[in-house]
Design a protein around this motif. Structure first.
Motif, PDB file in Angstrom:
ATOM      1  N   TYR A 167      -2.212 -29.897  -8.050  1.00 21.93           N
ATOM      2  CA  TYR A 167      -2.197 -28.825  -7.058  1.00 21.93           C
ATOM      3  C   TYR A 167      -3.411 -28.894  -6.128  1.00 21.93           C
ATOM      4  CZ  TYR A 167      -2.572 -24.034  -5.305  1.00 21.93           C
ATOM      5  OH  TYR A 167      -2.722 -22.940  -4.497  1.00 21.93           O
ATOM      6  N   ARG A 168      -4.601 -29.029  -6.718  1.00 16.33           N
ATOM      7  CA  ARG A 168      -5.825 -29.108  -5.903  1.00 16.33           C
ATOM      8  C   ARG A 168      -5.757 -30.274  -4.920  1.00 16.33           C
ATOM      9  NH1 ARG A 168     -11.300 -26.469  -6.455  1.00 16.33           N
ATOM     10  NH2 ARG A 168     -10.600 -24.666  -7.599  1.00 16.33           N
ATOM     11  N   ARG A 169      -5.344 -31.416  -5.450  1.00 20.16           N
ATOM     12  CA  ARG A 169      -5.386 -32.624  -4.633  1.00 20.16           C
ATOM     13  C   ARG A 169      -4.289 -32.653  -3.578  1.00 20.16           C
ATOM     14  NH1 ARG A 169      -4.743 -35.870  -1.746  1.00 20.16           N
ATOM     15  NH2 ARG A 169      -5.236 -38.093  -1.690  1.00 20.16           N
ATOM     16  N   ALA A 172      -3.463 -27.836  -2.260  1.00 19.13           N
ATOM     17  CA  ALA A 172      -4.560 -27.036  -1.704  1.00 19.13           C
ATOM     18  C   ALA A 172      -5.561 -27.893  -0.925  1.00 19.13           C
ATOM     19  CB  ALA A 172      -5.277 -26.273  -2.819  1.00 19.13           C
TER      20      ALA A 172
ATOM     21  N   GLU B 115      -1.035 -36.332   3.784  1.00 17.62           N
ATOM     22  CA  GLU B 115      -1.798 -37.441   3.205  1.00 17.62           C
ATOM     23  C   GLU B 115      -2.217 -38.449   4.266  1.00 17.62           C
ATOM     24  OE1 GLU B 115      -2.960 -37.950   0.108  1.00 17.62           O
ATOM     25  OE2 GLU B 115      -2.286 -35.913  -0.218  1.00 17.62           O
ATOM     26  N   HIS B 124      -2.521 -27.639   6.321  1.00 23.01           N
ATOM     27  CA  HIS B 124      -1.862 -27.357   5.057  1.00 23.01           C
ATOM     28  C   HIS B 124      -2.806 -26.628   4.099  1.00 23.01           C
ATOM     29  CE1 HIS B 124       0.522 -28.645   1.320  1.00 23.01           C
ATOM     30  NE2 HIS B 124       1.090 -27.628   1.891  1.00 23.01           N
ATOM     31  N   ALA B 125      -4.083 -27.021   4.129  1.00 23.62           N
ATOM     32  CA  ALA B 125      -5.081 -26.346   3.290  1.00 23.62           C
ATOM     33  C   ALA B 125      -5.174 -24.871   3.689  1.00 23.62           C
ATOM     34  CB  ALA B 125      -6.436 -27.036   3.429  1.00 23.62           C
ATOM     35  N   THR B 128      -2.048 -22.957   2.604  1.00 26.21           N
ATOM     36  CA  THR B 128      -2.118 -22.715   1.158  1.00 26.21           C
ATOM     37  C   THR B 128      -3.107 -21.593   0.847  1.00 26.21           C
ATOM     38  OG1 THR B 128      -1.591 -25.040   0.752  1.00 26.21           O
ATOM     39  CG2 THR B 128      -2.529 -23.808  -1.082  1.00 26.21           C
ATOM     40  N   ARG B 129      -4.240 -21.606   1.555  1.00 24.51           N
ATOM     41  CA  ARG B 129      -5.238 -20.555   1.339  1.00 24.51           C
ATOM     42  C   ARG B 129      -4.633 -19.176   1.613  1.00 24.51           C
ATOM     43  NH1 ARG B 129      -8.261 -17.358   3.527  1.00 24.51           N
ATOM     44  NH2 ARG B 129      -7.644 -17.844   5.663  1.00 24.51           N
ATOM     45  N   ARG B 132      -2.283 -18.047  -1.091  1.00 25.05           N
ATOM     46  CA  ARG B 132      -2.963 -17.651  -2.326  1.00 25.05           C
ATOM     47  C   ARG B 132      -3.525 -16.228  -2.265  1.00 25.05           C
ATOM     48  NH1 ARG B 132      -5.283 -21.845  -5.379  1.00 25.05           N
ATOM     49  NH2 ARG B 132      -7.165 -20.638  -5.733  1.00 25.05           N
ATOM     50  N   ASP B 159      -5.188 -20.972  -9.372  1.00 19.78           N
ATOM     51  CA  ASP B 159      -4.719 -22.356  -9.586  1.00 19.78           C
ATOM     52  C   ASP B 159      -3.901 -22.462 -10.865  1.00 19.78           C
ATOM     53  OD1 ASP B 159      -6.353 -22.950  -7.467  1.00 19.78           O
ATOM     54  OD2 ASP B 159      -7.488 -24.528  -8.477  1.00 19.78           O
ATOM     55  N   ALA B 163      -0.099 -23.362 -10.178  1.00 21.92           N
ATOM     56  CA  ALA B 163       0.118 -24.809 -10.210  1.00 21.92           C
ATOM     57  C   ALA B 163       1.266 -25.270 -11.118  1.00 21.92           C
ATOM     58  CB  ALA B 163      -1.186 -25.520 -10.590  1.00 21.92           C
ATOM     59  N   PHE B 166       4.578 -25.320  -9.107  1.00 18.08           N
ATOM     60  CA  PHE B 166       4.632 -26.456  -8.181  1.00 18.08           C
ATOM     61  C   PHE B 166       4.953 -27.735  -8.962  1.00 18.08           C
ATOM     62  CE2 PHE B 166       1.849 -23.816  -5.463  1.00 18.08           C
ATOM     63  CZ  PHE B 166       2.378 -24.067  -4.212  1.00 18.08           C
TER      64      PHE B 166
END
Lengths: 194, 194
Positions: A167-169, A172, B115, B124-125, B128-129, B132, B159, B163, B166
Motif C-alpha cells: 500500500y505504501r509503495r 500512497a 510508476e 495519486h499520492a 490517496t491522502r 484517507r 494503513d 491496506a 487493497f
C-alpha cells in the motif's frame, strides 16, 4: 521447456533465447509499462524476430505470465526461534525487493493487466499465493508453538503484515522508513508473548 | 475550470463537454486499461474531435489526472461514539467501492501509470491522502478521547486498516468475505477499550 539430448535445434529456439526474450520482456514492461508492452517491442529488445516470439507465445499475455514467473525467487523460511524476528527477516527482504528492484513497477503493470484478463488474474493469484508461503509457514509454526496471540489467524495475519508495504509503495507513494517494519510487527502481533 | 458570466463559449468547450470527456475517459480506462487509453479512443467515446481534447489537455496524462479526480467523493466522518463502529462504517463503504464500482480497475491503471510518471505519482499520492482523511479523523479523535490502545499511531493505523482490502482485491485476487472487516478491526485495534 525441455530440450531433447542431441536434438538439432536452432539457437533461437533453445533455452538461452527463451531466457533472453523473457529478460527483454521484463525490461520493456519495466520501462514502458503495459501500454508499451508489444510483441514487436520485446522482439526488438531481445534482438529476435517477431515470428520467433509468436512460435513460443501466442500473444503478449502468455509472454507476460512467463516473464513474471521468472521474477519469483522462493525465500527460505527463517527459524530463529522468535516469531517477531522471523517475520522481520522476511519483511526486510520484501521491503528491499520493493525499494531496490523493478519488482513494484512490474507488479503495477501486472495488476493492471490482471484486471482485464481472467487468465492473468488466476496466474497472479497463484504467484501471490507462492510469495506468501514463507510468511504463512512462519506464522503457522508460531501458532503451533503457542507463540501467537490467541485468536490470531495466520492467513489473515500474512495480509496484515504484508499489505501495508504494498500500500505504501504502490498506492500512497510514501516512503518506507526503516522502523516501519518493527512498528507493523508490534501492532499486528501484539506484545511479545513467547 | 471556471466560466466567465455571459461568455459566448461554444458548447464543446463548456462544462458539459468537459464532464462528457472525463466520463468517456473513465469508461475507456475501465474497459481497456492504460494500454488502450489514447486521446483518439477517448475522443471517439465522447463523440468529440481529437483537436477539442487537445485544446483542454496536453496529453493522456493530464486527462487521466482530471478523470481520476472526478472519482473522488469525500466520505462524511462518522461519529457513533464507538471507534470500532466508526471504522467499520468507513471500511464497509470502501469495500463496497472495491466490490461494486470500476474504482479498483481504474486504480490499477492509475498505479501503473504513476510508476512511470512523477507528476501522476504526486497526483495519486495527493488523491490517496484525501481518501484517507475521514479514517484519520476518526482515529485521531479516538486517540484524543483515550479510546485507542496506548502506543497506536493513528496514521499507521489507517494503513493497517485499509491496506488489507487493497491487497486482497488487487494483489491476491481473493474474495472479501463480510466478516473480514470485523476481523481486521479486532486484530488492528485490539480488544474494545472504551
Amino acid at each position: 521447456m525441455t530440450r531433447a539430448a542431441g536434438a538439432q535445434r536452432p539457437i533461437s529456439r533453445g533455452r538461452g533465447a527463451r531466457r533472453r526474450v523473457l529478460t527483454a520482456a521484463l525490461e520493456v514492461l519495466d520501462e514502458h509499462g503495459l501500454a508499451g508492452f508489444t510483441m514487436e517491442a520485446v522482439a526488438r529488445r531481445a534482438g529476435a524476430g517477431k515470428a520467433t516470439l509468436y512460435r513460443h507465445w501466442p500473444g503478449t499475455n502468455a509472454l507476460l505470465v512467463d516473464a513474471m514467473d521468472t521474477t519469483f525467487v522462493p525465500l527460505p523460511v527463517p527459524d530463529t526461534g522468535r516469531v517477531e524476528t522471523d517475520v522481520a527477516e522476511l519483511l526486510t527482504g520484501f521491503v528491499t525487493l520493493l525499494a531496490t528492484t523493478p519488482f513494484p513497477r512490474l507488479l503495477a503493470a501486472f495488476m493492471d493487466a490482471a484486471e482485464r484478463d481472467p487468465a492473468l488474474r488466476t496466474m497472479h493469484a497463484e504467484l501471490t499465493r507462492r510469495r506468501r508461503e514463507p510468511m504463512l509457514a512462519v506464522l503457522t509454526r508460531a501458532e503451533q508453538r503457542g507463540q501467537l496471540r490467541p485468536g490470531l489467524d495466520p492467513d489473515l495475519t500474512v495480509d496484515l503484515l504484508a499489505a501495508p508495504f504494498f500500500y505504501r509503495r504502490l498506492v500512497a507513494h510514501r516512503p518506507i522508513p526503516p522502523d516501519l517494519i518493527t512498528a507493523v510487527i508490534t501492532q499486528v502481533l501484539g506484545p511479545h508473548t513467547a
